[in-house]
Design a protein around this motif. Structure first.
Motif, PDB file in Angstrom:
ATOM      1  N   GLN A  43       0.856  -1.185   0.000  1.00 45.87           N
ATOM      2  CA  GLN A  43       0.000   0.000   0.000  1.00 45.87           C
ATOM      3  C   GLN A  43       0.893   1.236   0.000  1.00 45.87           C
ATOM      4  OE1 GLN A  43      -2.068  -0.851   3.708  1.00 45.87           O
ATOM      5  NE2 GLN A  43      -3.896  -1.452   2.570  1.00 45.87           N
ATOM      6  N   PHE A  44       0.484   2.269  -0.736  1.00 41.91           N
ATOM      7  CA  PHE A  44       1.252   3.507  -0.624  1.00 41.91           C
ATOM      8  C   PHE A  44       0.322   4.695  -0.481  1.00 41.91           C
ATOM      9  CE2 PHE A  44       1.103   2.563  -5.181  1.00 41.91           C
ATOM     10  CZ  PHE A  44       0.800   3.782  -5.783  1.00 41.91           C
ATOM     11  N   GLU A  45       0.704   5.574   0.431  1.00 43.00           N
ATOM     12  CA  GLU A  45      -0.100   6.759   0.702  1.00 43.00           C
ATOM     13  C   GLU A  45       0.777   8.000   0.657  1.00 43.00           C
ATOM     14  OE1 GLU A  45      -1.419   7.145   4.844  1.00 43.00           O
ATOM     15  OE2 GLU A  45      -0.431   5.228   5.245  1.00 43.00           O
ATOM     16  N   GLU A  46       0.269   9.026   0.017  1.00 44.50           N
ATOM     17  CA  GLU A  46       0.983  10.299  -0.094  1.00 44.50           C
ATOM     18  C   GLU A  46       0.531  11.233   1.017  1.00 44.50           C
ATOM     19  OE1 GLU A  46       1.426  11.809  -4.188  1.00 44.50           O
ATOM     20  OE2 GLU A  46       0.331   9.998  -4.817  1.00 44.50           O
ATOM     21  N   ILE A  47       1.487  11.697   1.801  1.00 45.22           N
ATOM     22  CA  ILE A  47       1.209  12.614   2.908  1.00 45.22           C
ATOM     23  C   ILE A  47       2.081  13.850   2.710  1.00 45.22           C
ATOM     24  CG2 ILE A  47       1.156  12.916   5.411  1.00 45.22           C
ATOM     25  CD1 ILE A  47       1.084   9.866   5.658  1.00 45.22           C
ATOM     26  N   GLY A  48       1.497  14.886   2.119  1.00 42.21           N
ATOM     27  CA  GLY A  48       2.258  16.092   1.834  1.00 42.21           C
ATOM     28  C   GLY A  48       3.360  15.812   0.832  1.00 42.21           C
TER      29      GLY A  48
ATOM     30  N   ASN B  88       5.717  -1.309   8.992  1.00 41.73           N
ATOM     31  CA  ASN B  88       6.852  -1.753   8.183  1.00 41.73           C
ATOM     32  C   ASN B  88       6.740  -1.072   6.825  1.00 41.73           C
ATOM     33  OD1 ASN B  88       8.048  -3.801   9.962  1.00 41.73           O
ATOM     34  ND2 ASN B  88       6.140  -4.916   9.618  1.00 41.73           N
ATOM     35  N   GLY B  89       7.725  -0.262   6.478  1.00 41.04           N
ATOM     36  CA  GLY B  89       7.618   0.428   5.205  1.00 41.04           C
ATOM     37  C   GLY B  89       8.801   1.306   4.871  1.00 41.04           C
ATOM     38  N   VAL B  90       8.724   1.848   3.667  1.00 44.37           N
ATOM     39  CA  VAL B  90       9.769   2.723   3.130  1.00 44.37           C
ATOM     40  C   VAL B  90       9.169   4.108   2.947  1.00 44.37           C
ATOM     41  CG1 VAL B  90      11.335   3.140   1.187  1.00 44.37           C
ATOM     42  CG2 VAL B  90      10.871   0.793   1.944  1.00 44.37           C
TER      43      VAL B  90
ATOM     44  N   GLU C 209       5.770  13.669   1.224  1.00 46.70           N
ATOM     45  CA  GLU C 209       6.342  12.343   1.435  1.00 46.70           C
ATOM     46  C   GLU C 209       5.346  11.242   1.074  1.00 46.70           C
ATOM     47  OE1 GLU C 209       9.441  13.480   5.058  1.00 46.70           O
ATOM     48  OE2 GLU C 209       7.735  12.163   5.470  1.00 46.70           O
ATOM     49  N   VAL C 210       5.901  10.068   0.794  1.00 46.68           N
ATOM     50  CA  VAL C 210       5.095   8.892   0.469  1.00 46.68           C
ATOM     51  C   VAL C 210       5.540   7.748   1.375  1.00 46.68           C
ATOM     52  CG1 VAL C 210       4.522   7.187  -1.301  1.00 46.68           C
ATOM     53  CG2 VAL C 210       4.798   9.587  -1.931  1.00 46.68           C
ATOM     54  N   ILE C 211       4.584   7.026   1.905  1.00 43.90           N
ATOM     55  CA  ILE C 211       4.887   5.844   2.719  1.00 43.90           C
ATOM     56  C   ILE C 211       4.457   4.598   1.939  1.00 43.90           C
ATOM     57  CG2 ILE C 211       4.435   4.592   4.856  1.00 43.90           C
ATOM     58  CD1 ILE C 211       3.852   7.239   6.204  1.00 43.90           C
ATOM     59  N   LEU C 212       5.419   3.727   1.690  1.00 40.77           N
ATOM     60  CA  LEU C 212       5.137   2.432   1.064  1.00 40.77           C
ATOM     61  C   LEU C 212       5.096   1.402   2.178  1.00 40.77           C
ATOM     62  CD1 LEU C 212       7.617   2.570  -1.972  1.00 40.77           C
ATOM     63  CD2 LEU C 212       5.255   3.381  -1.870  1.00 40.77           C
ATOM     64  N   ARG C 213       3.928   0.867   2.458  1.00 41.71           N
ATOM     65  CA  ARG C 213       3.777  -0.115   3.533  1.00 41.71           C
ATOM     66  C   ARG C 213       3.686  -1.518   2.952  1.00 41.71           C
ATOM     67  NH1 ARG C 213       1.062   2.279   8.346  1.00 41.71           N
ATOM     68  NH2 ARG C 213       0.702   4.492   7.957  1.00 41.71           N
ATOM     69  N   GLU C 214       4.319  -2.456   3.613  1.00 44.57           N
ATOM     70  CA  GLU C 214       4.209  -3.863   3.213  1.00 44.57           C
ATOM     71  C   GLU C 214       3.812  -4.686   4.429  1.00 44.57           C
ATOM     72  OE1 GLU C 214       6.624  -5.094  -0.642  1.00 44.57           O
ATOM     73  OE2 GLU C 214       7.891  -4.979   1.123  1.00 44.57           O
ATOM     74  N   ASP C 215       2.780  -5.479   4.260  1.00 47.50           N
ATOM     75  CA  ASP C 215       2.297  -6.324   5.351  1.00 47.50           C
ATOM     76  C   ASP C 215       1.890  -7.686   4.821  1.00 47.50           C
ATOM     77  OD1 ASP C 215       2.175  -4.565   7.838  1.00 47.50           O
ATOM     78  OD2 ASP C 215       1.041  -3.342   6.419  1.00 47.50           O
ATOM     79  N   PHE C 216       2.061  -8.700   5.659  1.00 45.39           N
ATOM     80  CA  PHE C 216       1.633 -10.047   5.318  1.00 45.39           C
ATOM     81  C   PHE C 216       0.236 -10.279   5.877  1.00 45.39           C
ATOM     82  CE2 PHE C 216       6.210 -10.291   5.081  1.00 45.39           C
ATOM     83  CZ  PHE C 216       6.432 -11.100   3.976  1.00 45.39           C
TER      84      PHE C 216
END
Length: 346
Positions: free
Chosen positions: A107-112, A187-189, A114-121
């Protein structure tokens, strides 16, 4: 399952014996040679956790990630690599995630800015997955660097697990190029929003279109002969260097002997199909002026330009540079009259 690419090599480097751990999870070593082979996610996750425990290496998953390339994502790697932007690469990764790892959700979300790429199992029952999470984030970071540029580094990488001992933290710097944040909420980049739409200088829309067509043909339920199925697999696997008879057979759920018998019954052989696929792809790639001959040789499974040139001269009557420089069309020789002895092993 591409998640276990490099597992045996990492175990060997740490002095561990993979066989009892694989047996413990009901996995055969032969399954690991083919990144297209589906493996139960729970078994793979447990295997990495047990391997870290047995070897005493808390960074086991990251050590696997350190030696990964985009090609390790399997048949989808060519399509992902040639998307025009990182945003498109990530969308493609999500589109074809069931071919890579059906339990890992991006999942990726744009916040201003910055972008957060989240990975989950997502599993029916919770499992410890520290090693799998580290591996997944390492691979995701390499994918971003492949699209944005090798010098690219994330703003931050976040882990929900605690920090490893100081002696084990150096590998985080090597893989991610930034200071990791442990005990995080996710957990993310984290990256700059500008990075999502920065042009991918290596992108090629023709190759991306070609890769998508091949993927859709393989996924299409239309009935085909065995020879047609094998030829499509060869075209998909050649660019990542895995178009071997062993991997193609495993991808079809067969032994090499069974696949060869099926091809014999249709008057074909793996060698003739490999050569035919190379002929078709060589013609297509050389017609694309953006592709270097060195890259074409590599994508067709040749270890050097010399080997590729010798094969091309035998098949088409002229070396590949003549096609580029003179723009002349070479007359194809019959495939049955061609020798593949100068080729390197795919």
């Amino acid at each position: 399952m591409a998640a276990l690419t490099g597992y045996l090599e990492t175990m060997s480097a740490l002095g561990g014996d993979a066989r009892p751990l694989l047996k413990e999870q009901g996995l055969a070593p032969d399954l690991l040679i083919n990144p297209e082979q589906l493996i139960p996610a729970r078994s793979a996750i447990r295997l990495l956790e047990r391997s870290a425990e047995v070897t005493g290496c808390i960074t086991f998953g990251l050590r696997m990630a350190e030696n990964r390339t985009l090609a390790n994502l399997g048949a989808t790697s060519l399509l992902i690599a040639h998307q025009p932007t990182l945003r498109k690469s990530l969308e493609t990764l999500r589109e074809f995630r069931t071919r890579i790892n059906s339990t890992l959700v991006l999942q990726f979300e744009e916040i201003g800015d910055e972008v957060i790429l989240r990975e989950d199992f997502y599993l029916s029952r919770p499992e410890p997955w520290r090693q799998s999470s580290d591996l997944a984030l390492g691979v995701l970071t390499k994918l971003c660097a492949a699209a944005v540029g090798e010098s690219w580094k994330p703003l931050a990488v976040c882990f929900t697990h605690d920090a490893p001992p100081l002696a084990e933290q150096q590998i985080y710097a090597r893989v991610f190029g930034c200071r990791p944040q442990f005990d995080s909420e996710f957990n993310g980049v984290v990256l700059s929003a500008r990075d999502l739409d920065r042009p991918n200088t290596k992108a090629d829309d023709q190759l991306a279109h070609h890769a998508r067509q091949l993927l859709e043909q393989v996924m299409d339920p239309v009935e085909r002969t065995r020879a047609e199925e094998v030829e499509q697999l060869i075209k998909l696997l050649l660019p990542s260097g895995r178009a071997s008879v062993q991997i193609c057979a495993a991808s079809m759920g067969m032994t090499v002997r069974t696949m060869q018998r099926a091809l014999d019954a249709e008057g074909e052989s793996f060698t003739s199909l490999l050569n035919r696929a190379r002929m078709q792809l060589a013609t297509q790639y050389l017609a694309n002026p953006r592709m270097r001959i060195t890259d074409i040789a590599d994508m067709l499974g040749y270890s050097s330009i010399g080997a590729f040139s010798r094969w091309h001269s035998q098949v088409f009557g002229v070396p590949p540079r003549m096609i580029r420089v003179g723009g002349r069309k070479a007359k194809l020789k019959p495939a049955s009259g061609c020798s593949d002895s100068d080729t390197s092993s795919p």
